[in-house]
Design a protein around this motif. Structure first.
Motif, PDB file in Angstrom:
ATOM      1  N   VAL A 123       0.850  -1.195   0.000  1.00 56.53           N
ATOM      2  CA  VAL A 123       0.000   0.000   0.000  1.00 56.53           C
ATOM      3  C   VAL A 123       0.879   1.235   0.000  1.00 56.53           C
ATOM      4  O   VAL A 123       1.655   1.457   0.951  1.00 56.53           O
ATOM      5  CB  VAL A 123      -0.936   0.023   1.222  1.00 56.53           C
ATOM      6  N   GLU A 124       0.744   2.037  -1.061  1.00 57.30           N
ATOM      7  CA  GLU A 124       1.526   3.261  -1.172  1.00 57.30           C
ATOM      8  C   GLU A 124       0.764   4.440  -0.562  1.00 57.30           C
ATOM      9  O   GLU A 124      -0.464   4.466  -0.547  1.00 57.30           O
ATOM     10  CB  GLU A 124       1.833   3.600  -2.635  1.00 57.30           C
ATOM     11  N   SER A 125       1.519   5.420  -0.116  1.00 56.35           N
ATOM     12  CA  SER A 125       0.938   6.675   0.367  1.00 56.35           C
ATOM     13  C   SER A 125       1.965   7.788   0.203  1.00 56.35           C
ATOM     14  O   SER A 125       3.153   7.518  -0.031  1.00 56.35           O
ATOM     15  CB  SER A 125       0.514   6.550   1.833  1.00 56.35           C
ATOM     16  N   GLY A 126       1.498   9.029   0.330  1.00 57.38           N
ATOM     17  CA  GLY A 126       2.407  10.164   0.306  1.00 57.38           C
ATOM     18  C   GLY A 126       2.406  10.974  -0.974  1.00 57.38           C
ATOM     19  O   GLY A 126       3.095  12.002  -1.053  1.00 57.38           O
ATOM     20  N   GLY A 127       1.666  10.528  -1.979  1.00 58.39           N
ATOM     21  CA  GLY A 127       1.620  11.291  -3.215  1.00 58.39           C
ATOM     22  C   GLY A 127       0.820  12.573  -3.048  1.00 58.39           C
ATOM     23  O   GLY A 127       0.203  12.818  -2.013  1.00 58.39           O
ATOM     24  N   SER A 168       5.662   6.428   0.847  1.00 57.28           N
ATOM     25  CA  SER A 168       5.812   5.262   1.711  1.00 57.28           C
ATOM     26  C   SER A 168       5.114   4.071   1.078  1.00 57.28           C
ATOM     27  O   SER A 168       4.082   4.234   0.428  1.00 57.28           O
ATOM     28  CB  SER A 168       5.205   5.529   3.094  1.00 57.28           C
ATOM     29  N   CYS A 169       5.672   2.913   1.294  1.00 51.78           N
ATOM     30  CA  CYS A 169       5.082   1.666   0.813  1.00 51.78           C
ATOM     31  C   CYS A 169       5.073   0.679   1.970  1.00 51.78           C
ATOM     32  O   CYS A 169       6.131   0.203   2.387  1.00 51.78           O
ATOM     33  CB  CYS A 169       5.892   1.116  -0.351  1.00 51.78           C
ATOM     34  N   ALA A 170       3.887   0.411   2.485  1.00 54.64           N
ATOM     35  CA  ALA A 170       3.747  -0.506   3.616  1.00 54.64           C
ATOM     36  C   ALA A 170       3.429  -1.908   3.105  1.00 54.64           C
ATOM     37  O   ALA A 170       2.487  -2.092   2.328  1.00 54.64           O
ATOM     38  CB  ALA A 170       2.645  -0.014   4.541  1.00 54.64           C
ATOM     39  N   ALA A 171       4.213  -2.873   3.550  1.00 55.42           N
ATOM     40  CA  ALA A 171       4.021  -4.270   3.148  1.00 55.42           C
ATOM     41  C   ALA A 171       3.209  -5.022   4.194  1.00 55.42           C
ATOM     42  O   ALA A 171       3.255  -4.701   5.382  1.00 55.42           O
ATOM     43  CB  ALA A 171       5.369  -4.954   2.961  1.00 55.42           C
ATOM     44  N   SER A 172       2.483  -6.047   3.737  1.00 53.81           N
ATOM     45  CA  SER A 172       1.587  -6.792   4.620  1.00 53.81           C
ATOM     46  C   SER A 172       2.316  -7.804   5.492  1.00 53.81           C
ATOM     47  O   SER A 172       1.713  -8.388   6.386  1.00 53.81           O
ATOM     48  CB  SER A 172       0.525  -7.517   3.786  1.00 53.81           C
ATOM     49  N   TYR A 192      10.634   3.524   1.619  1.00 57.48           N
ATOM     50  CA  TYR A 192      10.392   4.945   1.424  1.00 57.48           C
ATOM     51  C   TYR A 192      11.080   5.437   0.152  1.00 57.48           C
ATOM     52  O   TYR A 192      12.099   4.888  -0.273  1.00 57.48           O
ATOM     53  CB  TYR A 192      10.921   5.748   2.612  1.00 57.48           C
ATOM     54  N   LEU A 193      10.521   6.504  -0.397  1.00 58.81           N
ATOM     55  CA  LEU A 193      11.179   7.210  -1.500  1.00 58.81           C
ATOM     56  C   LEU A 193      11.105   8.701  -1.198  1.00 58.81           C
ATOM     57  O   LEU A 193      10.030   9.297  -1.263  1.00 58.81           O
ATOM     58  CB  LEU A 193      10.520   6.910  -2.837  1.00 58.81           C
ATOM     59  N   THR A 227       6.160  13.986 -12.849  1.00 60.97           N
ATOM     60  CA  THR A 227       4.726  13.713 -12.721  1.00 60.97           C
ATOM     61  C   THR A 227       4.386  12.336 -13.274  1.00 60.97           C
ATOM     62  O   THR A 227       4.721  12.016 -14.416  1.00 60.97           O
ATOM     63  CB  THR A 227       3.910  14.778 -13.457  1.00 60.97           C
ATOM     64  N   ALA A 228       3.764  11.513 -12.436  1.00 58.05           N
ATOM     65  CA  ALA A 228       3.436  10.136 -12.826  1.00 58.05           C
ATOM     66  C   ALA A 228       2.685   9.465 -11.687  1.00 58.05           C
ATOM     67  O   ALA A 228       2.603  10.010 -10.577  1.00 58.05           O
ATOM     68  CB  ALA A 228       4.707   9.346 -13.127  1.00 58.05           C
ATOM     69  N   VAL A 229       2.183   8.274 -11.969  1.00 59.31           N
ATOM     70  CA  VAL A 229       1.713   7.402 -10.905  1.00 59.31           C
ATOM     71  C   VAL A 229       2.911   6.569 -10.466  1.00 59.31           C
ATOM     72  O   VAL A 229       3.578   5.942 -11.307  1.00 59.31           O
ATOM     73  CB  VAL A 229       0.572   6.497 -11.368  1.00 59.31           C
ATOM     74  N   TYR A 230       3.180   6.563  -9.177  1.00 59.81           N
ATOM     75  CA  TYR A 230       4.316   5.842  -8.628  1.00 59.81           C
ATOM     76  C   TYR A 230       3.834   4.547  -7.988  1.00 59.81           C
ATOM     77  O   TYR A 230       2.919   4.552  -7.157  1.00 59.81           O
ATOM     78  CB  TYR A 230       5.040   6.707  -7.603  1.00 59.81           C
ATOM     79  N   TYR A 231       4.495   3.449  -8.385  1.00 61.71           N
ATOM     80  CA  TYR A 231       4.114   2.121  -7.920  1.00 61.71           C
ATOM     81  C   TYR A 231       5.230   1.511  -7.085  1.00 61.71           C
ATOM     82  O   TYR A 231       6.408   1.556  -7.477  1.00 61.71           O
ATOM     83  CB  TYR A 231       3.840   1.198  -9.099  1.00 61.71           C
ATOM     84  N   CYS A 232       4.847   0.897  -5.990  1.00 60.97           N
ATOM     85  CA  CYS A 232       5.779   0.130  -5.189  1.00 60.97           C
ATOM     86  C   CYS A 232       5.849  -1.293  -5.726  1.00 60.97           C
ATOM     87  O   CYS A 232       4.821  -1.852  -6.160  1.00 60.97           O
ATOM     88  CB  CYS A 232       5.307   0.123  -3.733  1.00 60.97           C
ATOM     89  N   MET A 233       7.030  -1.884  -5.688  1.00 65.02           N
ATOM     90  CA  MET A 233       7.246  -3.232  -6.214  1.00 65.02           C
ATOM     91  C   MET A 233       8.029  -4.044  -5.210  1.00 65.02           C
ATOM     92  O   MET A 233       8.959  -3.549  -4.568  1.00 65.02           O
ATOM     93  CB  MET A 233       8.023  -3.145  -7.528  1.00 65.02           C
ATOM     94  N   SER A 234       7.633  -5.308  -5.081  1.00 64.89           N
ATOM     95  CA  SER A 234       8.337  -6.245  -4.222  1.00 64.89           C
ATOM     96  C   SER A 234       8.766  -7.434  -5.057  1.00 64.89           C
ATOM     97  O   SER A 234       7.933  -8.039  -5.741  1.00 64.89           O
ATOM     98  CB  SER A 234       7.406  -6.702  -3.097  1.00 64.89           C
TER      99      SER A 234
END
Length: 114
Positions: A5-9, A21-25, A79-80, A90-97
């Motif tokens: 789950v990303e946040s901070g945009g 921020s990218c919170a992992a489960s 974090y980024l 400018t873009a949609v930022y995706y977290c990847m694992s």
């Protein structure tokens, strides 16, 4: 499988900063690589930055010196930190694992505009 789950945009002026921020489960200690990608309208998804289990980062040339990626195993979060933002960020930022499987978050919008 890891749920991310990303946040901070948000909206920021050129030259400004944001921290994603990218919170992992679940625990990220054993996940080899985690990172951020982005996709601008009409463009393909591209690498922004990754960080491995040892904390060693890798950056796209376009963000070197401006963005910093980090991972906090105790919080299961990546974090980024983005400084000196430009309109072209400018873009949609995706977290990847990238562990036993490749998992993606749903993305968070970053808009850099005056």
């Amino acid at each position: 499988q890891v749920h991310l789950v990303e946040s901070g945009g948000g909206l920021v002026q050129p030259g400004g900063s944001l921290r994603l921020s990218c919170a992992a489960s679940r625990t990220i200690f054993r996940i080899n690589n985690m990172g951020w990608y982005r996709q601008a309208p009409g463009k393909e998804r591209e690498l922004v930055a990754t960080v491995n289990r040892e904390g060693i980062p890798n950056y796209a040339d376009s963000v070197k010196g401006r963005f910093t990626i980090s991972r906090d195993g105790a919080k299961n979060t990546v974090y980024l930190q983005m400084n000196s933002l430009k309109p072209e960020d400018t873009a949609v930022y995706y977290c990847m694992s990238a562990g036993a499987s490749i998992d993606w978050g749903q993305g968070t919008q970053v808009t850099v505009s005056s």
